[in-house]
Design a protein around this motif. Structure first.
Motif, PDB file in Angstrom:
ATOM      1  N   PHE A 351      13.317 -29.702  -5.499  1.00 50.76           N
ATOM      2  CA  PHE A 351      12.880 -30.135  -6.823  1.00 50.76           C
ATOM      3  C   PHE A 351      13.095 -29.069  -7.898  1.00 50.76           C
ATOM      4  N   ASP A 352      13.960 -28.087  -7.649  1.00 51.46           N
ATOM      5  CA  ASP A 352      14.158 -27.013  -8.630  1.00 51.46           C
ATOM      6  C   ASP A 352      14.722 -27.524  -9.948  1.00 51.46           C
ATOM      7  N   TRP A 353      15.366 -28.654  -9.926  1.00 45.01           N
ATOM      8  CA  TRP A 353      15.997 -29.222 -11.119  1.00 45.01           C
ATOM      9  C   TRP A 353      14.993 -29.854 -12.077  1.00 45.01           C
ATOM     10  N   PHE A 354      13.779 -30.133 -11.568  1.00 45.24           N
ATOM     11  CA  PHE A 354      12.818 -30.927 -12.345  1.00 45.24           C
ATOM     12  C   PHE A 354      12.209 -30.113 -13.474  1.00 45.24           C
ATOM     13  N   THR A 355      12.231 -30.683 -14.676  1.00 49.30           N
ATOM     14  CA  THR A 355      11.585 -30.101 -15.857  1.00 49.30           C
ATOM     15  C   THR A 355      10.599 -31.120 -16.411  1.00 49.30           C
ATOM     16  N   VAL A 394       1.828 -38.749 -11.613  1.00 49.08           N
ATOM     17  CA  VAL A 394       1.897 -38.473 -10.177  1.00 49.08           C
ATOM     18  C   VAL A 394       3.059 -37.539  -9.870  1.00 49.08           C
ATOM     19  N   ILE A 395       4.217 -37.806 -10.445  1.00 52.36           N
ATOM     20  CA  ILE A 395       5.393 -36.969 -10.213  1.00 52.36           C
ATOM     21  C   ILE A 395       5.149 -35.545 -10.680  1.00 52.36           C
ATOM     22  N   ARG A 396       4.525 -35.415 -11.820  1.00 49.66           N
ATOM     23  CA  ARG A 396       4.242 -34.065 -12.325  1.00 49.66           C
ATOM     24  C   ARG A 396       3.329 -33.298 -11.381  1.00 49.66           C
ATOM     25  N   ARG A 397       2.373 -33.988 -10.774  1.00 51.32           N
ATOM     26  CA  ARG A 397       1.480 -33.320  -9.822  1.00 51.32           C
ATOM     27  C   ARG A 397       2.215 -32.955  -8.534  1.00 51.32           C
ATOM     28  N   VAL A 398       3.072 -33.848  -8.065  1.00 46.67           N
ATOM     29  CA  VAL A 398       3.820 -33.585  -6.828  1.00 46.67           C
ATOM     30  C   VAL A 398       4.790 -32.427  -7.003  1.00 46.67           C
ATOM     31  N   MET A 399       5.337 -32.275  -8.213  1.00 40.78           N
ATOM     32  CA  MET A 399       6.342 -31.244  -8.462  1.00 40.78           C
ATOM     33  C   MET A 399       5.772 -29.851  -8.690  1.00 40.78           C
ATOM     34  N   ARG A 400       4.476 -29.738  -8.806  1.00 34.74           N
ATOM     35  CA  ARG A 400       3.888 -28.420  -9.083  1.00 34.74           C
ATOM     36  C   ARG A 400       4.143 -27.461  -7.929  1.00 34.74           C
TER      37      ARG A 400
END
Length: 400
Positions: A351-355, A394-400
């Motif tokens: 998930f390094d690409w996620f901003t 939800v996605i923002r929490r999973v990506m932390r």
């Protein structure tokens, strides 16, 4: 009608020759082999051989499916027994690859018959898109003189769709289904999301297109010259999955075996399935993602850009009033499906690409896009937007 002598071609490369029963619409005997390396990926059996039954499986899958809406009416109007007849009349040509059937008794060349370079009429496309469903359209072609040579004769899927030449480009138009014609607008909403989380070339952009009295989604052909699309299903078909690999690990291994980088495959899949989660895409399956191969070098060069995301945002649910209306099973990569968020978690570590900031304001854009559809009530739009906002959280929490 008897037998025909066909050669399965990959552009200009002969793959194999076979006898074909024109009444049964299937191969009866392989007569010789030429360049089996150029055969469709997935057509070999578990022993690595190409058999008559595998040719017929591939050929049957090439035709318009019998489950396509209004297909019985189309065949009746054209006085045809099977959609395979349509494929026969167009040499089996497609705009998704370069395979075709050459008749040894009346041979053609790729340059004179392919639809990438040669024009085709809108006759068959008009019918396969269901534009003559009323039977009274002034633009409907004359059934007695219709030109059946068209890439629409091999266009798969159950949704009404067609290829159309617009400004010299091959454009795929897809209709919506049900009571609000939501799917075309969903494709545009997906494009907006993909543009925020993916790089150019990693997704296929969709726009709205008016043709006749209805709005469709439209996208250009994803293929560059000499390329073919290979569905994920064909990547894994007829290859034994090792017991120590999950379905996802097996698919990635197959991509690596074909020349792609494992980290890149996992990263691109992570992007697709994160977006699918946000959009509640209930119909991502092994036939609408895949890889791209160069038909001249036979090298697998890249992953296919993300496409076909219209069956999302609960477009199949009428009311959206109770929690069960929002539930669905995510299909790959577990037999019987899984919870959508569990599918996303399969890609933990990629998930390094996620901003997170890239999603700021997305639901405002989503509201604006869906509001362009006069058939969707404002109450439904607000319900969809609120649910997507929760999924982004939800996605923002999973990506932390």
């Amino acid at each position: 009608m008897g037998l025909a002598n066909y050669i399965l071609m990959n552009k200009n490369t002969p793959v194999l020759a076979f006898e074909y029963d024109m009444e049964q619409h299937k191969a009866t005997r392989i007569t010789r082999t030429e360049c089996l390396e150029a055969a469709p990926i997935g057509i070999h059996d578990r022993r690595g051989e190409i058999t008559k039954s595998e040719i017929n499986y591939w050929w049957a899958a090439r035709a318009i499916p019998a489950s396509r809406a209004q297909i019985d009416r189309l065949l009746e109007n054209l006085n045809l027994a099977s959609t395979l007849v349509l494929a026969e009349k167009s040499f089996g040509l497609s705009l998704s690859d370069r395979y075709w059937l050459n008749n040894e008794d009346d041979p053609k060349t790729w340059e004179e018959i392919n639809f990438f370079d040669n024009d085709f009429t809108d006759d068959l496309g008009f019918l396969t898109l269901g534009q003559d469903s009323s039977g009274s359209s002034p633009d409907a072609p004359d059934y007695a003189n219709i030109n059946l040579s068209s890439p629409n004769s091999t266009l798969g899927g159950d949704l009404l769709k067609k290829w159309k030449i617009v400004g010299g480009k091959r454009i795929l138009l897809k209709a919506g289904v049900g009571f609000v014609n939501q799917e075309p607008y969903n494709e545009v909403a997906a494009t907006e999301l993909h543009s925020r989380l993916m790089n150019a070339g990693e997704y296929l952009p969709y726009t709205l297109f008016e043709d006749g009295r209805r709005v469709y989604s439209a996208c250009e052909n994803m293929l560059e010259p000499d390329e073919e699309l290979i569905a994920a299903w064909d990547v894994i078909r007829n290859v034994k999955q090792p017991n120590n690999l999950s379905e996802l690990q097996f698919y990635v291994k197959r991509c690596v075996d074909l020349g792609l980088d494992a980290h890149e495959v996992m990263t691109q899949l992570a992007k697709m399935f994160v977006c699918d989660y946000i959009l509640a895409n209930r119909d991502r399956h092994y036939r609408n993602f895949g890889i791209i191969r160069n038909v001249e070098t036979l090298e697998v060069t890249r992953l296919a850009p993300v496409f076909d995301t219209g069956s999302c945002l609960w477009s199949n649910v009428e009311l959206l009033e109770v929690p069960a209306d929002f539930l669905y099973k995510a299909k790959p990569f577990k037999y019987g499906g899984m919870k959508p968020i569990d599918q996303v978690r399969l890609f933990d570590g990629y998930f390094d690409w996620f901003t997170s900031d890239a999603l700021d304001g997305y639901t405002d854009s989503l509201h604006e896009i869906l509001s362009k559809n006069p058939n969707i009530p404002e109450r439904r739009i607000k319900t969809v937007v609120d649910e997507v906002e929760e999924r982004i959280g939800v996605i923002r929490r999973v990506m932390r």
